[in-house]
Design a protein around this motif. Structure first.
Motif, PDB file in Angstrom:
ATOM      1  N   GLU A  38       0.833  -1.212   0.000  1.00 19.19           N
ATOM      2  CA  GLU A  38       0.000   0.000   0.000  1.00 19.19           C
ATOM      3  C   GLU A  38       0.866   1.260   0.000  1.00 19.19           C
ATOM      4  OE1 GLU A  38      -4.370  -0.820   1.806  1.00 19.19           O
ATOM      5  OE2 GLU A  38      -2.796  -0.508   3.308  1.00 19.19           O
ATOM      6  N   ILE A  39       1.926   1.229   0.792  1.00 19.02           N
ATOM      7  CA  ILE A  39       2.843   2.376   0.809  1.00 19.02           C
ATOM      8  C   ILE A  39       3.484   2.544  -0.571  1.00 19.02           C
ATOM      9  CG2 ILE A  39       4.972   3.294   1.814  1.00 19.02           C
ATOM     10  CD1 ILE A  39       4.211   1.679   4.390  1.00 19.02           C
ATOM     11  N   MET A  40       3.860   1.428  -1.185  1.00 13.22           N
ATOM     12  CA  MET A  40       4.467   1.488  -2.517  1.00 13.22           C
ATOM     13  C   MET A  40       3.506   2.102  -3.532  1.00 13.22           C
ATOM     14  SD  MET A  40       6.396  -2.221  -2.608  1.00 13.22           S
ATOM     15  CE  MET A  40       7.762  -2.590  -1.499  1.00 13.22           C
ATOM     16  N   ARG A  41       2.235   1.762  -3.403  1.00 14.27           N
ATOM     17  CA  ARG A  41       1.246   2.334  -4.316  1.00 14.27           C
ATOM     18  C   ARG A  41       1.188   3.853  -4.161  1.00 14.27           C
ATOM     19  NH1 ARG A  41      -5.260   0.916  -4.454  1.00 14.27           N
ATOM     20  NH2 ARG A  41      -5.866   2.584  -5.900  1.00 14.27           N
ATOM     21  N   GLU A  42       1.148   4.313  -2.916  1.00 11.18           N
ATOM     22  CA  GLU A  42       1.120   5.753  -2.677  1.00 11.18           C
ATOM     23  C   GLU A  42       2.356   6.433  -3.274  1.00 11.18           C
ATOM     24  OE1 GLU A  42       0.534   6.852   1.403  1.00 11.18           O
ATOM     25  OE2 GLU A  42      -0.768   5.119   1.762  1.00 11.18           O
ATOM     26  N   LYS A  59      -5.232  -5.212  -5.105  1.00  3.63           N
ATOM     27  CA  LYS A  59      -5.025  -6.229  -6.126  1.00  3.63           C
ATOM     28  C   LYS A  59      -5.311  -5.664  -7.516  1.00  3.63           C
ATOM     29  CE  LYS A  59      -6.674 -10.735  -7.747  1.00  3.63           C
ATOM     30  NZ  LYS A  59      -7.587 -11.878  -7.495  1.00  3.63           N
ATOM     31  N   GLN A  60      -6.416  -4.970  -7.640  1.00  3.13           N
ATOM     32  CA  GLN A  60      -6.779  -4.393  -8.939  1.00  3.13           C
ATOM     33  C   GLN A  60      -5.732  -3.387  -9.403  1.00  3.13           C
ATOM     34  OE1 GLN A  60     -10.757  -2.863  -8.428  1.00  3.13           O
ATOM     35  NE2 GLN A  60     -11.591  -4.890  -7.933  1.00  3.13           N
ATOM     36  N   TYR A  61      -5.191  -2.619  -8.472  1.00  5.26           N
ATOM     37  CA  TYR A  61      -4.140  -1.666  -8.846  1.00  5.26           C
ATOM     38  C   TYR A  61      -2.913  -2.408  -9.373  1.00  5.26           C
ATOM     39  CZ  TYR A  61      -0.330   1.651  -8.479  1.00  5.26           C
ATOM     40  OH  TYR A  61       0.768   2.425  -8.761  1.00  5.26           O
ATOM     41  N   ASN A  62      -2.517  -3.465  -8.668  1.00  6.62           N
ATOM     42  CA  ASN A  62      -1.307  -4.193  -9.062  1.00  6.62           C
ATOM     43  C   ASN A  62      -1.500  -4.967 -10.361  1.00  6.62           C
ATOM     44  OD1 ASN A  62       1.151  -4.241  -6.975  1.00  6.62           O
ATOM     45  ND2 ASN A  62      -0.750  -3.848  -5.864  1.00  6.62           N
ATOM     46  N   GLU A  63      -2.721  -5.353 -10.669  1.00  8.45           N
ATOM     47  CA  GLU A  63      -2.992  -6.018 -11.941  1.00  8.45           C
ATOM     48  C   GLU A  63      -2.679  -5.115 -13.128  1.00  8.45           C
ATOM     49  OE1 GLU A  63      -6.601  -9.206 -11.123  1.00  8.45           O
ATOM     50  OE2 GLU A  63      -7.090  -7.088 -11.392  1.00  8.45           O
ATOM     51  N   LYS A  64      -2.734  -3.803 -12.905  1.00  9.05           N
ATOM     52  CA  LYS A  64      -2.573  -2.850 -14.002  1.00  9.05           C
ATOM     53  C   LYS A  64      -1.168  -2.263 -14.080  1.00  9.05           C
ATOM     54  CE  LYS A  64      -7.441  -1.565 -13.504  1.00  9.05           C
ATOM     55  NZ  LYS A  64      -8.395  -0.507 -13.073  1.00  9.05           N
ATOM     56  N   THR A  65      -0.268  -2.727 -13.215  1.00 13.77           N
ATOM     57  CA  THR A  65       1.081  -2.165 -13.239  1.00 13.77           C
ATOM     58  C   THR A  65       1.827  -2.636 -14.480  1.00 13.77           C
ATOM     59  OG1 THR A  65       1.973  -4.018 -11.954  1.00 13.77           O
ATOM     60  CG2 THR A  65       1.203  -2.073 -10.722  1.00 13.77           C
ATOM     61  N   PHE A 110       4.742  -3.942 -14.565  1.00 10.44           N
ATOM     62  CA  PHE A 110       5.325  -5.257 -14.314  1.00 10.44           C
ATOM     63  C   PHE A 110       4.324  -6.370 -14.552  1.00 10.44           C
ATOM     64  CE2 PHE A 110       5.465  -8.593 -10.979  1.00 10.44           C
ATOM     65  CZ  PHE A 110       6.490  -9.361 -11.527  1.00 10.44           C
ATOM     66  N   ALA A 111       3.120  -6.252 -13.995  1.00  8.80           N
ATOM     67  CA  ALA A 111       2.103  -7.310 -14.133  1.00  8.80           C
ATOM     68  C   ALA A 111       1.767  -7.544 -15.600  1.00  8.80           C
ATOM     69  CB  ALA A 111       0.851  -6.945 -13.345  1.00  8.80           C
ATOM     70  N   LYS A 112       1.642  -6.468 -16.340  1.00  4.70           N
ATOM     71  CA  LYS A 112       1.325  -6.609 -17.762  1.00  4.70           C
ATOM     72  C   LYS A 112       2.464  -7.280 -18.520  1.00  4.70           C
ATOM     73  CE  LYS A 112      -1.800  -2.616 -17.909  1.00  4.70           C
ATOM     74  NZ  LYS A 112      -1.985  -1.234 -18.421  1.00  4.70           N
ATOM     75  N   ALA A 113       3.701  -6.927 -18.177  1.00  2.00           N
ATOM     76  CA  ALA A 113       4.855  -7.526 -18.855  1.00  2.00           C
ATOM     77  C   ALA A 113       4.972  -9.009 -18.519  1.00  2.00           C
ATOM     78  CB  ALA A 113       6.132  -6.788 -18.454  1.00  2.00           C
ATOM     79  N   LEU A 114       4.702  -9.359 -17.269  1.00  2.00           N
ATOM     80  CA  LEU A 114       4.801 -10.764 -16.883  1.00  2.00           C
ATOM     81  C   LEU A 114       3.710 -11.583 -17.562  1.00  2.00           C
ATOM     82  CD1 LEU A 114       6.275 -12.867 -15.206  1.00  2.00           C
ATOM     83  CD2 LEU A 114       4.707 -12.381 -13.323  1.00  2.00           C
ATOM     84  N   CYS A 115       2.508 -11.074 -17.599  1.00  2.00           N
ATOM     85  CA  CYS A 115       1.426 -11.784 -18.277  1.00  2.00           C
ATOM     86  C   CYS A 115       1.744 -11.960 -19.763  1.00  2.00           C
ATOM     87  CB  CYS A 115       0.106 -11.036 -18.105  1.00  2.00           C
ATOM     88  SG  CYS A 115      -0.541 -11.114 -16.411  1.00  2.00           S
ATOM     89  N   SER A 116       2.370 -10.963 -20.369  1.00  2.00           N
ATOM     90  CA  SER A 116       2.765 -11.081 -21.775  1.00  2.00           C
ATOM     91  C   SER A 116       3.791 -12.188 -21.964  1.00  2.00           C
ATOM     92  CB  SER A 116       3.336  -9.750 -22.271  1.00  2.00           C
ATOM     93  OG  SER A 116       2.349  -8.739 -22.277  1.00  2.00           O
ATOM     94  N   ALA A 117       4.684 -12.346 -20.980  1.00  2.00           N
ATOM     95  CA  ALA A 117       5.680 -13.419 -21.064  1.00  2.00           C
ATOM     96  C   ALA A 117       4.999 -14.781 -21.082  1.00  2.00           C
ATOM     97  CB  ALA A 117       6.659 -13.322 -19.894  1.00  2.00           C
ATOM     98  N   TYR A 118       3.970 -14.940 -20.256  1.00  2.00           N
ATOM     99  CA  TYR A 118       3.256 -16.210 -20.223  1.00  2.00           C
ATOM    100  C   TYR A 118       2.371 -16.389 -21.458  1.00  2.00           C
ATOM    101  CZ  TYR A 118       4.906 -17.663 -15.700  1.00  2.00           C
ATOM    102  OH  TYR A 118       5.715 -18.087 -14.682  1.00  2.00           O
ATOM    103  N   ASP A 119       1.951 -15.282 -22.049  1.00  2.00           N
ATOM    104  CA  ASP A 119       1.167 -15.391 -23.276  1.00  2.00           C
ATOM    105  C   ASP A 119       1.982 -16.030 -24.393  1.00  2.00           C
ATOM    106  OD1 ASP A 119      -1.033 -14.266 -22.090  1.00  2.00           O
ATOM    107  OD2 ASP A 119      -0.674 -12.245 -22.867  1.00  2.00           O
ATOM    108  N   ILE A 120       3.298 -15.804 -24.379  1.00  2.00           N
ATOM    109  CA  ILE A 120       4.164 -16.402 -25.391  1.00  2.00           C
ATOM    110  C   ILE A 120       4.083 -17.920 -25.330  1.00  2.00           C
ATOM    111  CG2 ILE A 120       6.558 -16.652 -26.181  1.00  2.00           C
ATOM    112  CD1 ILE A 120       7.091 -13.864 -24.990  1.00  2.00           C
ATOM    113  N   ALA A 121       3.942 -18.439 -24.116  1.00  2.00           N
ATOM    114  CA  ALA A 121       3.914 -19.893 -23.926  1.00  2.00           C
ATOM    115  C   ALA A 121       2.625 -20.527 -24.423  1.00  2.00           C
ATOM    116  CB  ALA A 121       4.111 -20.227 -22.447  1.00  2.00           C
ATOM    117  N   GLY A 122       1.556 -19.740 -24.495  1.00  2.00           N
ATOM    118  CA  GLY A 122       0.278 -20.309 -24.906  1.00  2.00           C
ATOM    119  C   GLY A 122      -0.158 -21.403 -23.957  1.00  2.00           C
ATOM    120  N   ASP A 123      -0.526 -22.564 -24.514  1.00  2.00           N
ATOM    121  CA  ASP A 123      -1.002 -23.684 -23.699  1.00  2.00           C
ATOM    122  C   ASP A 123       0.117 -24.547 -23.131  1.00  2.00           C
ATOM    123  OD1 ASP A 123      -3.673 -23.184 -23.781  1.00  2.00           O
ATOM    124  OD2 ASP A 123      -4.085 -24.484 -25.497  1.00  2.00           O
ATOM    125  N   ASN A 124       1.348 -24.282 -23.488  1.00  2.00           N
ATOM    126  CA  ASN A 124       2.435 -25.180 -23.106  1.00  2.00           C
ATOM    127  C   ASN A 124       2.599 -25.323 -21.597  1.00  2.00           C
ATOM    128  OD1 ASN A 124       3.018 -25.704 -25.776  1.00  2.00           O
ATOM    129  ND2 ASN A 124       4.701 -24.233 -25.898  1.00  2.00           N
TER     130      ASN A 124
END
Length: 794
Positions: free
Chosen positions: A37-41, A128-134, A136-150
């Motif tokens: 929370e402090i980090m968000r502020e 949680k909703q705030y951190n979903e939009k950071t 970092f979160a978007k970049a990490l999700c993109s990394a897993y998107d590369i893997a697809g179903d693997n």
């Protein structure tokens, strides 16, 4: 005033044990949430700053605002509690193999906190909703998107590595934060690159965080002193005085060194909250011995103080901060034994406390003194007591020098990160758990036209794409199909792993970087464009060696003896042998790795060699090689759950072999033959690490005393494995043991109050030890099963 003038060793030990019981009574962890929370502020407050400056100022703000406390039992101020959540799978009693889905959700940790006090569900959801939009979160999700179903059926996993490093605390203990800041100032003045000048400023600011923490703890200690009497008053006064001195200044005795170390560790973990898994201590005996020596602190007093350091590593009711490794012993670059009085004081501390954390590892070499083996006997032969991991310096030196190109002068500073990964303390960012490869799943897909027999889902290439049309052709060419598929999946895995590293690089770590060579380079330890540490690589944990080797031999046997049954065998695998028990029995009788049978052992060695070369040919984000790590920290269960039946006779969803070990139940000929099989493997290519476990019946050891049994263990177990004259090339270099029997563990589960009255019964899992009673049934059963007493018969 000195601690020895206030309390004796027995009194300090009593406080350590009271402090541990107090910590074990903590059943909730919210500090990480408050920090987030402090980090968000601060994201908004410092939004106009460069990222590295924003992050550094945020760390100082967290240090200023996070609630701190000192208990009646503290001898040293500091805690790791605020950096961790109750989320690590292996020690979560609710863990089950069918629920594990990798480490791909950047906000999964918010499911680990329940509303408490003014921390409402609304607050949790909002953060949680705030951190979903950071970013970092978007970049990490993109990394897993590369893997697809693997990753859905664990062909491979990737991980954004938060820890798995070994900071070098020696300079800050010697010269204090003041000394580090002076070095940073000199470097910044000489630096012409604006980006690096900013980063030097960020490192300087970040170090203010530990000074803030020390000041706040000193104030609390003075309050405790004012409210106390007698020895308690003097203890808290000493604590306050010490905190006014260190870590800002260098330490001048063991008490000061431990206090300085604890606060540096606390802030290092806070910087990466939540869950900076697997920071490791390094050679603790070498780190603290100079300070013990300054006042010639005796062994009992040193051990009593070090007990508080061990308690510091235990977080809450289940000691959640696992895989933080502390190592002792070993040799110098010149071959001299480096065991010292602090080595034995640490062993005394570990044995008396018998805590679930931190992990104890021991470096051995051909000239390890007899006294060390004698001191280890009590650990090995006390039921429910922790047992250390063992590392062979003579082998590790060769591997690091030849495969990781480590300077000879740095070899003696190798240590162990996390479970068993060898890194150079303060100089090596190995990203050791960056990727996880499941060879057994690739074999399943290779046999079944690219289709999963678990789900029926199509993943990889079919037989026609390889130019094969019949079942017999597939089996005759299974190695070619397998290695081609494995190469393709490895290439895809590496792309995802590098993308995950790019994601985590967004979260710069200027505080940690001061302990990892950043003062010399002016570069963040996580930077993916410029190397911030002297050594760098990425890890790949490889699973399924014994299953694939045994399967290849079973296929060869069937083609030689019953070629007409090629289609029948593939159909039996698809149906998990339900309609063909005879085929199951036939495959089970094929020769298996671990019995000193040349054809199978050579197959395992060839697989390990080829796959190690395949992995090390891959390049990470900086163009450095991936490191082949033949380890499976209970992921042999997780990965096995997603693998269908295999030609070795293993049924669908059953576990894979652990690390480089034979599959459970397949090594029938005793320890001698198992060791001979093991010796065939190319350990010189396992530069990321390897894992091997022996479950040993204590009844095989006949000596009367613990000390004599320790020497007997050296002669019967360690010498044949680590120093066998019949082994050509590099010898095995890692082993952990559980000296017990399945019957004993089932008694512990049935009557815990009788066999574990303290509520703690320590067992090993890979590179960590855990309270056996804290584990989920899946993991408890795995430990019992993998004792595999027939394979270690003496």
């Amino acid at each position: 005033m000195k601690i020895e003038t206030i309390l004796n060793a027995e009194e300090i030990t009593k406080l350590a044990k009271e402090r541990f019981q107090e910590e074990r009574a903590t059943d909730h962890l919210e500090g990480w949430f408050l920090a987030k929370e402090i980090m968000r502020e601060c994201d908004e407050r410092f939004s106009g700053e460069e990222d590295c400056i924003r992050i550094a100022k945020t760390l100082v703000e967290v240090a200023e605002r996070l609630p701190l406390w000192i208990s009646d039992y503290h001898v040293f101020a500091g805690t790791q509690d605020d950096a961790f959540a109750r989320s690590y799978a292996l020690i979560n009693p609710a863990f089950s193999v069918d629920s594990f889905s990798g480490y791909c959700d950047p906000v999964a940790v918010f499911g680990d906190i329940d509303p408490i006090g003014d921390i409402t569900q609304e607050r949790i959801d909002d953060l949680k909703q705030y951190n979903e939009k950071t970013k970092f979160a978007k970049a990490l999700c993109s990394a897993y998107d590369i893997a697809g179903d693997n990753t859905s059926e664990a062909i491979y996993f990737i991980e954004q590595v938060t820890g798995h490093l070994i900071p070098d605390m020696r300079d800050v203990l010697k010269d204090g934060v003041k000394g580090l800041k002076e070095r940073i100032g000199v470097q910044r003045e000489a630096e012409q690159n604006p980006k690096k000048r900013s980063y030097y400023e960020a490192m300087d600011i970040s170090l203010d965080a530990v000074l803030v923490i020390a000041r706040r703890y000193a104030d609390l200690a003075e309050e405790k002193a004012a409210a106390s009497e007698g020895k308690d008053k003097e203890r808290f006064r000493l604590m306050a005085d010490t905190l006014r001195k260190v870590p800002e200044n260098g330490a001048e005795n063991l008490y000061e060194a431990i206090q300085s170390f604890i606060l540096m560790w606390q802030v290092m973990c806070l910087e990466q909250t939540p869950n900076p898994y697997a920071f490791s201590v390094g050679n603790a005996d070498r780190i603290f011995e100079p300070y013990r020596k300054m006042e010639d602190t005796d062994r009992d007093m040193a051990a009593s103080l070090l007990k508080h350091l061990l308690v510091f590593y235990n977080v809450a009711d289940r000691s959640w901060a696992i895989s933080q490794n502390l190592i002792i012993g070993g040799k110098s670059g010149a071959g001299e034994d480096m065991t010292n009085p602090t080595s034995y004081a640490l062993l005394d501390a570990y044995y008396d406390m018998n805590l679930p954390q931190p992990i104890l590892s021991v470096k051995l070499h051909k000239n390890t003194p007899k006294e060390l083996y004698e001191s280890l006997g009590r650990f090995l032969f006390t039921p429910g007591c922790l047992t250390p991991s063992f590392f062979n310096d003579d082998s590790v030196f060769e591997i690091l020098k030849n495969r990781n190109h480590v300077d000879p002068a740095d070899l003696e500073d190798y240590s162990v990160a996390g479970c068993q990964e060898p890194l150079i303390m303060g100089k090596d960012n190995g990203n050791t758990t960056n990727s996880w490869l499941n060879m057994a799943k690739v074999l399943e897909l290779s046999l079944n036209d690219g289709v999963s027999t678990i789900s029926g889902k199509k993943f990889g290439k079919g037989r026609e794409e390889f130019g094969y049309h019949t079942d017999q052709e597939v089996l005759e060419n299974i190695r070619e199909i397998f290695y081609n598929n494995l190469q393709e999946y490895t290439d895809e895995m590496v792309k995802c792993a590098n993308a995950a590293s790019e994601a985590i690089s967004i979260l710069q770590v200027p505080f940690l970087s001061t302990l990892m060579g950043g003062i010399e380079t002016g570069v963040d330890v996580r930077d993916t464009k410029e190397q911030g540490t002297k050594y760098n690589g990425s890890g790949c944990l490889i699973h399924g060696l014994s299953v694939v080797a045994d399967s290849f031999i079973a296929v060869d046997t069937l083609l030689r003896e019953r070629p007409q049954d090629a289609g029948r065998m593939l159909e039996a695998l698809r149906t998990n042998f339900e309609n063909d028990p005879e085929m199951h029995q036939y495959l089970m009788k094929a020769k298996k790795y671990g019995n000193n049978i040349g054809i199978v052992d050579d197959e395992a060695a060839d697989i390990a060699s080829r796959v190690s070369d395949m992995v090390t040919a891959e390049k990470n984000y900086l163009g450095n090689p991936f490191r082949a790590d033949w380890a499976s920290p209970s992921t042999h269960l997780l990965y096995g759950y997603w693998v269908g039946a295999t030609p070795d006779g293993r049924k669908a969803r059953e576990q894979l072999g652990y690390g480089i070990d034979p599959l459970y139940g397949e090594a029938h000929s005793g320890l001698g033959f198992r060791v001979m099989s093991n010796m065939k493997l190319p350990f010189e290519k396992m530069n990321g690490g390897c894992a091997s476990h022996l479950g040993i019946n204590p009844g095989y050891f006949k000596a009367e005393t613990f000390e004599e049994k320790g020497v007997e263990f050296q002669k019967k177990i360690m010498n044949p494995l680590f120093y066998n004259p019949q082994k050509e090339g590099v010898s095995p270099f890692y082993l952990y043991v559980n000296v017990t029997t399945p019957e004993m563990l089932r008694k512990v589960l049935a009557e815990p109050k009788k066999y574990a009255p303290s509520g703690v019964y320590i067992m090993r899992i890979h590179g960590t030890f855990v309270n056996f009673l804290d584990l989920s049934p899946d993991i408890q059963e795995d430990i019992i099963k993998r004792l595999d007493m027939e394979s270690t018969r003496l």
